[in-house]
Design an enzyme around this catalytic site. Structure first.
Site, PDB file in Angstrom:
ATOM      1  N   ASP A 163       0.934  -1.245  -0.016  1.00 23.20           N
ATOM      2  CA  ASP A 163       0.314   0.096   0.108  1.00 23.20           C
ATOM      3  C   ASP A 163       0.939   1.207   0.114  1.00 23.20           C
ATOM      4  O   ASP A 163       0.699   2.356   0.420  1.00 23.20           O
ATOM      5  CB  ASP A 163      -0.974  -0.043   1.110  1.00 23.20           C
ATOM      6  CG  ASP A 163      -1.711  -1.349   1.306  1.00 23.20           C
ATOM      7  OD1 ASP A 163      -2.154  -2.151   0.255  1.00 23.20           O
ATOM      8  OD2 ASP A 163      -1.591  -1.902   2.356  1.00 23.20           O
ATOM      9  N   ALA A 199      -3.389  -8.422  -3.457  1.00 28.45           N
ATOM     10  CA  ALA A 199      -3.093  -7.151  -3.778  1.00 28.45           C
ATOM     11  C   ALA A 199      -4.257  -6.125  -4.031  1.00 28.45           C
ATOM     12  O   ALA A 199      -5.232  -6.685  -4.552  1.00 28.45           O
ATOM     13  CB  ALA A 199      -2.114  -7.050  -4.844  1.00 28.45           C
ATOM     14  N   GLY A 208     -10.873  -3.589   3.094  1.00 27.28           N
ATOM     15  CA  GLY A 208     -11.482  -2.329   3.665  1.00 27.28           C
ATOM     16  C   GLY A 208     -11.047  -2.270   5.079  1.00 27.28           C
ATOM     17  O   GLY A 208     -11.522  -1.400   5.679  1.00 27.28           O
ATOM     18  N   HIS A 223      -4.527  -2.126  -5.761  1.00 31.28           N
ATOM     19  CA  HIS A 223      -3.952  -0.922  -6.241  1.00 31.28           C
ATOM     20  C   HIS A 223      -5.123   0.103  -6.634  1.00 31.28           C
ATOM     21  O   HIS A 223      -5.829  -0.452  -7.317  1.00 31.28           O
ATOM     22  CB  HIS A 223      -2.991  -0.964  -7.570  1.00 31.28           C
ATOM     23  CG  HIS A 223      -1.688  -1.858  -7.291  1.00 31.28           C
ATOM     24  ND1 HIS A 223      -1.069  -2.411  -8.283  1.00 31.28           N
ATOM     25  CD2 HIS A 223      -1.185  -2.160  -6.143  1.00 31.28           C
ATOM     26  CE1 HIS A 223      -0.141  -2.992  -7.739  1.00 31.28           C
ATOM     27  NE2 HIS A 223      -0.132  -2.948  -6.402  1.00 31.28           N
TER      28      HIS A 223
HETATM   29  P1  IMP Z   1      -2.171 -12.951   2.295  1.00 35.55           P
HETATM   30  O1  IMP Z   1      -1.558 -12.402   1.188  1.00 35.55           O
HETATM   31  O2  IMP Z   1      -3.456 -12.841   2.099  1.00 35.55           O
HETATM   32  O3  IMP Z   1      -1.920 -14.467   2.801  1.00 35.55           O
HETATM   33  O4  IMP Z   1      -1.956 -12.155   3.858  1.00 35.55           O
HETATM   34  C1  IMP Z   1      -0.776 -12.160   4.273  1.00 35.55           C
HETATM   35  C2  IMP Z   1      -0.184 -10.946   4.900  1.00 35.55           C
HETATM   36  O5  IMP Z   1       0.068 -10.095   3.976  1.00 35.55           O
HETATM   37  C3  IMP Z   1      -1.512 -10.215   5.483  1.00 35.55           C
HETATM   38  O6  IMP Z   1      -0.789  -9.396   6.750  1.00 35.55           O
HETATM   39  C4  IMP Z   1      -2.177  -9.269   4.621  1.00 35.55           C
HETATM   40  O7  IMP Z   1      -2.738  -8.130   4.990  1.00 35.55           O
HETATM   41  C5  IMP Z   1      -0.868  -8.897   3.694  1.00 35.55           C
HETATM   42  N1  IMP Z   1      -0.898  -8.408   2.511  1.00 35.55           N
HETATM   43  C6  IMP Z   1      -0.972  -9.118   1.475  1.00 35.55           C
HETATM   44  N2  IMP Z   1      -1.184  -8.537   0.373  1.00 35.55           N
HETATM   45  C7  IMP Z   1      -0.943  -7.190   0.801  1.00 35.55           C
HETATM   46  C8  IMP Z   1      -1.127  -5.965  -0.014  1.00 35.55           C
HETATM   47  O8  IMP Z   1      -1.156  -5.818  -1.227  1.00 35.55           O
HETATM   48  N3  IMP Z   1      -1.003  -4.763   0.827  1.00 35.55           N
HETATM   49  C9  IMP Z   1      -0.900  -4.751   2.084  1.00 35.55           C
HETATM   50  N4  IMP Z   1      -0.748  -5.999   2.883  1.00 35.55           N
HETATM   51  C10 IMP Z   1      -0.820  -7.233   2.136  1.00 35.55           C
END
Ligand code: IMP
Length: 422
Positions: free
Chosen positions: A12, A38, A300, A40
Protein backbone atom coordinates in the site's frame (compact mmCIF):
# COMPACT_ATOMS: atom_id res chain seq x y z
CA UNK A 1 14.57 -0.84 -21.26
CA UNK A 2 13.18 -2.83 -18.33
CA UNK A 3 11.81 -1.08 -15.25
CA UNK A 4 10.73 -2.73 -12.02
CA UNK A 5 8.53 -1.08 -9.39
CA UNK A 6 8.66 -2.57 -5.88
CA UNK A 7 6.94 -1.58 -2.64
CA UNK A 8 9.65 -1.00 -0.03
CA UNK A 9 7.44 -1.26 3.08
CA UNK A 10 4.39 -3.34 4.06
CA UNK A 11 2.41 -2.82 0.85
CA UNK A 12 0.00 0.00 0.00
CA UNK A 13 2.86 2.41 -0.75
CA UNK A 14 1.04 3.88 -3.74
CA UNK A 15 2.71 1.68 -6.38
CA UNK A 16 -0.40 1.71 -8.58
CA UNK A 17 -0.06 5.39 -9.37
CA UNK A 18 3.67 5.16 -10.08
CA UNK A 19 3.12 2.13 -12.36
CA UNK A 20 0.28 3.91 -14.10
CA UNK A 21 2.52 6.93 -14.80
CA UNK A 22 5.32 4.78 -16.19
CA UNK A 23 2.95 2.54 -18.11
CA UNK A 24 2.10 5.37 -20.50
CA UNK A 25 5.35 4.85 -22.41
CA UNK A 26 5.67 1.08 -21.86
CA UNK A 27 5.09 -1.62 -24.47
CA UNK A 28 4.41 -4.31 -21.87
CA UNK A 29 3.23 -4.05 -18.26
CA UNK A 30 3.74 -7.26 -16.35
CA UNK A 31 2.53 -8.62 -13.02
CA UNK A 32 4.73 -11.43 -11.81
CA UNK A 33 3.55 -12.53 -8.36
CA UNK A 34 0.70 -12.52 -5.85
CA UNK A 35 -2.99 -12.53 -6.58
CA UNK A 36 -6.05 -10.61 -5.59
CA UNK A 37 -4.62 -10.10 -2.10
CA UNK A 38 -2.99 -7.06 -3.73
CA UNK A 39 -4.99 -3.94 -4.30
CA UNK A 40 -3.93 -0.85 -6.22
CA UNK A 41 -5.96 2.29 -6.67
CA UNK A 42 -5.36 4.58 -9.62
CA UNK A 43 -7.17 7.91 -9.81
CA UNK A 44 -7.87 9.36 -13.26
CA UNK A 45 -9.87 12.62 -13.58
CA UNK A 46 -11.09 12.22 -10.00
CA UNK A 47 -12.46 8.70 -10.64
CA UNK A 48 -11.00 5.85 -8.59
CA UNK A 49 -10.09 2.54 -10.23
CA UNK A 50 -9.31 -0.29 -7.84
CA UNK A 51 -7.31 -3.22 -9.27
CA UNK A 52 -6.53 -6.57 -7.75
CA UNK A 53 -5.35 -8.79 -10.57
CA UNK A 54 -5.16 -7.11 -13.95
CA UNK A 55 -1.99 -4.97 -14.19
CA UNK A 56 -2.47 -1.25 -13.56
CA UNK A 57 -1.26 -0.36 -17.09
CA UNK A 58 -4.57 -1.52 -18.54
CA UNK A 59 -5.91 2.05 -18.46
CA UNK A 60 -3.09 3.34 -20.66
CA UNK A 61 -3.44 3.23 -24.47
CA UNK A 62 -0.08 1.79 -25.45
CA UNK A 63 0.88 -1.25 -23.37
CA UNK A 64 -0.18 -4.84 -23.59
CA UNK A 65 -0.63 -6.08 -20.02
CA UNK A 66 0.59 -9.50 -18.96
CA UNK A 67 -0.43 -11.72 -16.06
CA UNK A 68 2.79 -13.70 -15.89
CA UNK A 69 3.68 -17.15 -14.57
CA UNK A 70 4.02 -16.38 -10.85
CA UNK A 71 0.56 -14.82 -10.42
CA UNK A 72 -2.26 -16.81 -8.82
CA UNK A 73 -5.72 -16.32 -10.30
CA UNK A 74 -9.11 -16.36 -8.63
CA UNK A 75 -11.66 -17.05 -11.41
CA UNK A 76 -14.40 -14.85 -9.93
CA UNK A 77 -12.06 -11.88 -9.58
CA UNK A 78 -10.55 -12.18 -13.04
CA UNK A 79 -13.99 -12.46 -14.65
CA UNK A 80 -15.24 -9.50 -12.64
CA UNK A 81 -12.29 -7.27 -13.55
CA UNK A 82 -12.45 -8.29 -17.21
CA UNK A 83 -16.14 -7.36 -17.30
CA UNK A 84 -15.38 -3.90 -15.85
CA UNK A 85 -12.71 -3.15 -18.44
CA UNK A 86 -14.77 -4.52 -21.32
CA UNK A 87 -17.61 -2.25 -20.25
CA UNK A 88 -15.18 0.66 -20.48
CA UNK A 89 -14.60 -0.28 -24.11
CA UNK A 90 -11.16 -1.91 -23.66
CA UNK A 91 -10.53 -4.73 -26.15
CA UNK A 92 -9.00 -7.32 -23.85
CA UNK A 93 -8.21 -9.77 -26.65
CA UNK A 94 -5.66 -7.24 -27.89
CA UNK A 95 -4.67 -5.87 -24.51
CA UNK A 96 -4.27 -8.83 -22.12
CA UNK A 97 -2.04 -11.92 -22.17
CA UNK A 98 -2.17 -14.62 -19.48
CA UNK A 99 0.49 -17.27 -18.87
CA UNK A 100 -0.68 -20.89 -18.86
CA UNK A 101 1.68 -21.43 -15.91
CA UNK A 102 -0.43 -19.28 -13.56
CA UNK A 103 -1.97 -21.31 -10.76
CA UNK A 104 -5.67 -21.13 -10.03
CA UNK A 105 -7.10 -20.26 -6.63
CA UNK A 106 -9.60 -23.04 -6.09
CA UNK A 107 -12.61 -22.85 -3.74
CA UNK A 108 -10.87 -25.09 -1.19
CA UNK A 109 -7.90 -22.70 -1.01
CA UNK A 110 -10.15 -19.91 0.24
CA UNK A 111 -11.85 -22.24 2.75
CA UNK A 112 -8.47 -23.47 4.02
CA UNK A 113 -7.09 -19.93 4.38
CA UNK A 114 -10.11 -19.02 6.52
CA UNK A 115 -9.98 -22.31 8.49
CA UNK A 116 -6.25 -21.91 9.32
CA UNK A 117 -6.83 -18.32 10.45
CA UNK A 118 -9.74 -19.41 12.69
CA UNK A 119 -7.65 -22.24 14.14
CA UNK A 120 -4.80 -19.82 14.98
CA UNK A 121 -7.19 -17.92 17.24
CA UNK A 122 -5.44 -15.04 18.98
CA UNK A 123 -2.28 -15.81 17.01
CA UNK A 124 -3.97 -15.24 13.66
CA UNK A 125 -1.83 -13.61 10.99
CA UNK A 126 -4.48 -11.35 9.50
CA UNK A 127 -4.36 -12.77 5.95
CA UNK A 128 -6.67 -11.36 3.31
CA UNK A 129 -8.45 -14.77 3.26
CA UNK A 130 -8.15 -14.90 -0.52
CA UNK A 131 -6.58 -18.38 -0.45
CA UNK A 132 -3.07 -17.08 -1.19
CA UNK A 133 -1.04 -19.19 1.30
CA UNK A 134 -2.85 -22.45 0.41
CA UNK A 135 -2.59 -21.96 -3.38
CA UNK A 136 1.17 -21.34 -3.25
CA UNK A 137 1.55 -24.29 -0.84
CA UNK A 138 -0.16 -26.48 -3.44
CA UNK A 139 2.08 -25.06 -6.14
CA UNK A 140 5.31 -26.04 -4.36
CA UNK A 141 3.96 -29.42 -3.27
CA UNK A 142 2.90 -30.35 -6.84
CA UNK A 143 -0.81 -30.24 -6.07
CA UNK A 144 -1.64 -27.09 -7.98
CA UNK A 145 -4.00 -26.65 -10.90
CA UNK A 146 -2.98 -24.15 -13.55
CA UNK A 147 -4.46 -22.22 -16.44
CA UNK A 148 -2.70 -24.87 -18.57
CA UNK A 149 -4.99 -27.57 -17.18
CA UNK A 150 -8.00 -25.27 -17.44
CA UNK A 151 -7.35 -25.04 -21.18
CA UNK A 152 -7.76 -28.84 -21.33
CA UNK A 153 -11.21 -29.33 -19.76
CA UNK A 154 -11.25 -33.13 -19.07
CA UNK A 155 -7.80 -32.89 -17.46
CA UNK A 156 -8.94 -29.93 -15.38
CA UNK A 157 -12.06 -31.76 -14.14
CA UNK A 158 -10.02 -34.85 -13.26
CA UNK A 159 -7.47 -32.84 -11.27
CA UNK A 160 -10.14 -30.72 -9.60
CA UNK A 161 -12.02 -33.85 -8.45
CA UNK A 162 -8.88 -35.50 -7.11
CA UNK A 163 -7.68 -32.42 -5.22
CA UNK A 164 -11.15 -31.70 -3.83
CA UNK A 165 -11.37 -35.24 -2.46
CA UNK A 166 -8.13 -34.68 -0.52
CA UNK A 167 -8.98 -31.16 0.58
CA UNK A 168 -12.46 -32.16 1.76
CA UNK A 169 -10.84 -34.60 4.19
CA UNK A 170 -8.89 -31.70 5.68
CA UNK A 171 -11.90 -29.36 5.70
CA UNK A 172 -13.92 -31.91 7.69
CA UNK A 173 -11.31 -31.74 10.45
CA UNK A 174 -11.90 -27.98 10.61
CA UNK A 175 -15.67 -28.53 10.68
CA UNK A 176 -16.09 -26.84 7.30
CA UNK A 177 -18.70 -28.06 4.80
CA UNK A 178 -17.07 -30.05 1.97
CA UNK A 179 -16.67 -28.50 -1.49
CA UNK A 180 -19.01 -29.84 -4.19
CA UNK A 181 -17.13 -30.04 -7.48
CA UNK A 182 -20.20 -30.04 -9.74
CA UNK A 183 -21.48 -26.80 -8.21
CA UNK A 184 -18.14 -25.08 -8.87
CA UNK A 185 -17.59 -26.22 -12.45
CA UNK A 186 -19.70 -23.56 -14.27
CA UNK A 187 -17.51 -20.65 -13.13
CA UNK A 188 -14.37 -22.44 -14.30
CA UNK A 189 -16.04 -23.33 -17.61
CA UNK A 190 -16.97 -19.68 -18.05
CA UNK A 191 -13.41 -18.57 -17.28
CA UNK A 192 -11.91 -21.15 -19.65
CA UNK A 193 -14.05 -19.96 -22.56
CA UNK A 194 -13.53 -16.31 -21.79
CA UNK A 195 -9.75 -16.32 -21.45
CA UNK A 196 -8.83 -18.92 -24.12
CA UNK A 197 -7.91 -16.23 -26.72
CA UNK A 198 -5.77 -14.42 -24.13
CA UNK A 199 -3.70 -17.39 -22.91
CA UNK A 200 -0.33 -17.56 -24.63
CA UNK A 201 3.42 -17.97 -24.60
CA UNK A 202 4.67 -15.16 -22.39
CA UNK A 203 8.29 -16.40 -22.49
CA UNK A 204 8.62 -15.83 -26.25
CA UNK A 205 6.87 -12.48 -26.00
CA UNK A 206 9.36 -11.31 -23.38
CA UNK A 207 12.39 -12.66 -25.25
CA UNK A 208 11.28 -10.89 -28.42
CA UNK A 209 10.58 -7.67 -26.54
CA UNK A 210 14.03 -7.80 -24.90
CA UNK A 211 15.80 -8.37 -28.21
CA UNK A 212 13.83 -5.53 -29.83
CA UNK A 213 14.70 -3.24 -26.89
CA UNK A 214 11.03 -2.61 -26.10
CA UNK A 215 9.98 -1.00 -22.83
CA UNK A 216 8.89 -3.53 -20.23
CA UNK A 217 7.45 -2.44 -16.90
CA UNK A 218 7.33 -5.01 -14.10
CA UNK A 219 4.63 -4.20 -11.57
CA UNK A 220 5.45 -5.48 -8.09
CA UNK A 221 2.66 -6.26 -5.66
CA UNK A 222 2.66 -5.99 -1.84
CA UNK A 223 5.88 -4.73 -0.17
CA UNK A 224 9.30 -6.15 0.70
CA UNK A 225 8.39 -6.57 4.39
CA UNK A 226 5.80 -9.12 3.21
CA UNK A 227 8.31 -11.17 1.17
CA UNK A 228 7.99 -14.86 1.98
CA UNK A 229 11.73 -15.31 2.63
CA UNK A 230 12.92 -11.89 3.82
CA UNK A 231 9.79 -10.36 5.33
CA UNK A 232 8.80 -10.70 8.96
CA UNK A 233 7.86 -14.39 8.74
CA UNK A 234 5.23 -15.65 9.49
CA UNK A 235 3.56 -12.23 9.06
CA UNK A 236 4.26 -12.31 5.34
CA UNK A 237 2.59 -13.26 2.10
CA UNK A 238 3.29 -16.43 0.12
CA UNK A 239 5.18 -15.00 -2.86
CA UNK A 240 8.57 -13.39 -3.35
CA UNK A 241 8.24 -9.65 -3.51
CA UNK A 242 11.93 -8.79 -3.90
CA UNK A 243 13.77 -8.24 -7.19
CA UNK A 244 14.72 -11.94 -7.36
CA UNK A 245 11.02 -12.77 -7.65
CA UNK A 246 10.97 -11.29 -11.17
CA UNK A 247 12.89 -14.16 -12.78
CA UNK A 248 10.85 -16.79 -10.93
CA UNK A 249 7.53 -15.12 -11.59
CA UNK A 250 7.91 -13.96 -15.19
CA UNK A 251 10.93 -15.69 -16.78
CA UNK A 252 12.53 -12.26 -17.35
CA UNK A 253 16.11 -12.51 -16.05
CA UNK A 254 16.74 -10.07 -13.19
CA UNK A 255 20.06 -9.19 -14.83
CA UNK A 256 18.15 -7.54 -17.67
CA UNK A 257 16.43 -4.99 -15.41
CA UNK A 258 17.72 -1.44 -15.92
CA UNK A 259 15.79 0.58 -13.35
CA UNK A 260 14.62 -0.72 -9.98
CA UNK A 261 12.21 1.74 -8.41
CA UNK A 262 11.44 1.52 -4.71
CA UNK A 263 8.16 3.14 -3.75
CA UNK A 264 8.40 4.68 -0.28
CA UNK A 265 5.32 6.10 1.40
CA UNK A 266 6.26 9.13 3.53
CA UNK A 267 5.01 7.27 6.60
CA UNK A 268 4.34 3.60 7.40
CA UNK A 269 1.14 1.59 7.12
CA UNK A 270 0.23 -2.06 7.46
CA UNK A 271 -2.83 -4.27 7.29
CA UNK A 272 -2.86 -7.53 9.18
CA UNK A 273 -0.90 -8.68 12.22
CA UNK A 274 2.78 -8.68 13.11
CA UNK A 275 5.26 -6.20 14.51
CA UNK A 276 5.32 -2.62 13.30
CA UNK A 277 8.06 -0.86 15.30
CA UNK A 278 7.00 2.73 14.53
CA UNK A 279 3.25 2.19 14.94
CA UNK A 280 1.29 5.13 16.40
CA UNK A 281 -1.86 4.77 18.49
CA UNK A 282 -2.67 8.43 19.11
CA UNK A 283 -4.53 11.26 17.39
CA UNK A 284 -1.65 11.72 14.94
CA UNK A 285 -2.33 8.16 13.73
CA UNK A 286 -6.06 8.84 13.36
CA UNK A 287 -5.32 12.01 11.41
CA UNK A 288 -2.88 10.29 9.04
CA UNK A 289 -5.34 7.37 8.56
CA UNK A 290 -8.20 9.70 7.67
CA UNK A 291 -6.24 12.13 5.48
CA UNK A 292 -4.41 9.30 3.75
CA UNK A 293 -7.55 7.16 3.49
CA UNK A 294 -5.64 4.24 4.96
CA UNK A 295 -8.23 1.52 4.57
CA UNK A 296 -7.41 -1.75 2.75
CA UNK A 297 -8.22 -1.75 -0.99
CA UNK A 298 -8.85 -5.49 -0.78
CA UNK A 299 -10.51 -5.98 2.60
CA UNK A 300 -11.54 -2.45 3.66
CA UNK A 301 -9.77 -2.97 7.00
CA UNK A 302 -8.41 0.21 8.69
CA UNK A 303 -4.65 0.17 8.24
CA UNK A 304 -2.26 0.50 11.16
CA UNK A 305 -0.10 3.61 10.68
CA UNK A 306 3.19 4.95 12.03
CA UNK A 307 6.25 7.06 11.30
CA UNK A 308 8.54 6.25 8.40
CA UNK A 309 10.82 3.34 9.32
CA UNK A 310 14.04 4.05 7.45
CA UNK A 311 16.13 1.03 8.58
CA UNK A 312 13.36 -1.25 7.23
CA UNK A 313 13.26 0.67 3.92
CA UNK A 314 17.05 0.59 3.64
CA UNK A 315 16.97 -3.19 4.12
CA UNK A 316 14.47 -3.35 1.22
CA UNK A 317 16.69 -1.12 -0.95
CA UNK A 318 19.75 -3.24 -0.32
CA UNK A 319 17.92 -6.56 -0.82
CA UNK A 320 16.52 -5.54 -4.17
CA UNK A 321 19.24 -3.23 -5.51
CA UNK A 322 16.74 -0.39 -5.59
CA UNK A 323 18.37 2.43 -7.57
CA UNK A 324 15.56 5.01 -7.73
CA UNK A 325 13.05 6.15 -5.12
CA UNK A 326 9.50 7.41 -5.59
CA UNK A 327 8.17 9.06 -2.42
CA UNK A 328 4.39 8.98 -2.18
CA UNK A 329 1.71 10.61 -0.04
CA UNK A 330 3.99 13.28 1.40
CA UNK A 331 1.00 15.66 1.19
CA UNK A 332 -0.66 13.63 3.96
CA UNK A 333 1.98 14.90 6.41
CA UNK A 334 1.09 18.58 5.70
CA UNK A 335 -0.25 20.34 8.79
CA UNK A 336 1.69 18.28 11.36
CA UNK A 337 3.82 20.48 13.63
CA UNK A 338 6.43 17.77 14.06
CA UNK A 339 7.33 14.74 11.91
CA UNK A 340 9.46 11.87 13.11
CA UNK A 341 11.45 9.25 11.22
CA UNK A 342 12.96 6.11 12.67
CA UNK A 343 16.72 5.99 12.04
CA UNK A 344 17.66 2.95 14.16
CA UNK A 345 16.48 0.65 16.93
CA UNK A 346 17.46 -0.34 20.44
CA UNK A 347 16.82 -3.69 22.08
CA UNK A 348 17.41 -3.87 25.84
CA UNK A 349 19.32 -0.60 25.61
CA UNK A 350 21.68 -1.80 22.84
CA UNK A 351 21.60 -0.79 19.17
CA UNK A 352 20.46 -3.53 16.82
CA UNK A 353 20.25 -3.80 13.00
CA UNK A 354 16.99 -4.52 11.18
CA UNK A 355 18.51 -7.61 9.51
CA UNK A 356 19.25 -9.10 12.96
CA UNK A 357 15.63 -8.94 14.06
CA UNK A 358 13.02 -11.64 13.80
CA UNK A 359 9.42 -10.74 14.60
CA UNK A 360 9.93 -11.45 18.32
CA UNK A 361 12.77 -8.92 18.57
CA UNK A 362 10.92 -6.38 16.47
CA UNK A 363 7.99 -6.48 18.86
CA UNK A 364 10.25 -5.36 21.70
CA UNK A 365 12.32 -2.73 19.92
CA UNK A 366 12.51 0.91 20.86
CA UNK A 367 12.82 3.01 17.70
CA UNK A 368 15.38 5.81 17.65
CA UNK A 369 13.70 8.84 16.09
CA UNK A 370 14.91 11.98 14.39
CA UNK A 371 12.39 14.84 14.54
CA UNK A 372 11.69 17.33 11.79
CA UNK A 373 9.62 20.51 11.97
CA UNK A 374 6.52 20.13 9.79
CA UNK A 375 4.92 22.46 7.24
CA UNK A 376 1.47 23.98 7.11
CA UNK A 377 1.05 24.56 3.38
CA UNK A 378 -1.16 22.49 1.09
CA UNK A 379 1.26 20.98 -1.46
CA UNK A 380 -0.90 18.92 -3.78
CA UNK A 381 -0.73 21.40 -6.68
CA UNK A 382 3.02 22.03 -6.50
CA UNK A 383 4.92 21.03 -9.63
CA UNK A 384 8.59 21.59 -8.74
CA UNK A 385 10.79 20.45 -5.87
CA UNK A 386 12.06 23.97 -5.18
CA UNK A 387 8.49 25.25 -4.65
CA UNK A 388 7.83 22.70 -1.87
CA UNK A 389 7.97 24.14 1.68
CA UNK A 390 11.60 24.15 2.87
CA UNK A 391 10.84 21.74 5.72
CA UNK A 392 9.29 19.30 3.26
CA UNK A 393 12.39 19.53 1.05
CA UNK A 394 14.59 18.86 4.09
CA UNK A 395 12.55 15.76 4.96
CA UNK A 396 12.90 14.37 1.43
CA UNK A 397 16.63 15.13 1.27
CA UNK A 398 17.16 13.39 4.61
CA UNK A 399 15.38 10.25 3.35
CA UNK A 400 17.54 10.29 0.22
CA UNK A 401 20.76 10.67 2.21
CA UNK A 402 19.85 7.92 4.66
CA UNK A 403 18.87 5.44 1.94
CA UNK A 404 21.79 6.39 -0.33
CA UNK A 405 19.42 6.21 -3.30
CA UNK A 406 18.27 9.18 -5.39
CA UNK A 407 14.69 10.33 -5.00
CA UNK A 408 13.36 10.73 -8.56
CA UNK A 409 9.63 11.18 -8.02
CA UNK A 410 7.69 12.93 -5.28
CA UNK A 411 3.96 12.27 -5.47
CA UNK A 412 1.86 15.01 -3.88
CA UNK A 413 -1.69 13.76 -4.48
CA UNK A 414 -3.43 10.64 -5.85
CA UNK A 415 -4.05 12.26 -9.25
CA UNK A 416 -2.04 10.97 -12.20
CA UNK A 417 -0.61 14.43 -12.97
CA UNK A 418 0.34 15.32 -9.38
CA UNK A 419 3.97 14.21 -9.32
CA UNK A 420 7.20 16.14 -9.09
CA UNK A 421 9.95 14.65 -11.23
CA UNK A 422 13.49 15.26 -10.03
P1 IMP B 1 -2.17 -13.07 2.36
O1 IMP B 1 -1.28 -12.52 1.30
O2 IMP B 1 -3.62 -12.86 2.09
O3 IMP B 1 -1.87 -14.48 2.70
O4 IMP B 1 -1.89 -12.22 3.69
C1 IMP B 1 -0.65 -12.27 4.37
C2 IMP B 1 -0.29 -10.90 4.93
O5 IMP B 1 0.06 -10.02 3.87
C3 IMP B 1 -1.43 -10.21 5.68
O6 IMP B 1 -0.88 -9.46 6.74
C4 IMP B 1 -2.02 -9.27 4.63
O7 IMP B 1 -2.70 -8.19 5.21
C5 IMP B 1 -0.75 -8.84 3.92
N1 IMP B 1 -0.94 -8.42 2.52
C6 IMP B 1 -1.07 -9.20 1.45
N2 IMP B 1 -1.16 -8.47 0.34
C7 IMP B 1 -1.08 -7.19 0.71
C8 IMP B 1 -1.06 -5.94 -0.03
O8 IMP B 1 -1.12 -5.88 -1.25
N3 IMP B 1 -0.98 -4.81 0.75
C9 IMP B 1 -0.85 -4.85 2.09
N4 IMP B 1 -0.83 -5.98 2.79
C10 IMP B 1 -0.94 -7.15 2.11
Amino acid sequence: MIQLVIGSQWGDEGKGKIVDMMAEKSDLVVRFHGGNNAGHTVVVNGKKFPFHLIPSGILQKKPVVVIADGVVIDPDVLLEEMAIFEKMGINLKKKLLISPRCHLIMPYHKELDQAYENARGKNKLGTTKRGIGPVYADKVSYNGIRIYELMNWPLFVEKFKFQTEIKNKILVVFDVAPIKVEACLPIFKKLAEKIRPMVGDTFSLFQKAISQKKRILLEGAHGVMLDNSFGLYPFVTASNVIEGGVNIGSSIPSKRIDEIWGVVKAYTSRVGGGPLPTELFDKTADGIRERGYEYGTTTGRPRRVGWLDLPAVKFACQLSSINRIAITKIDILSGLSQIKVCVGYKLSGKKIEFSQCGYQELEKLTPIYKSFPGWKEEISKIKSFKKLPVNCQKYIKFVEKYLEVKVKIVSVSPEREASILL
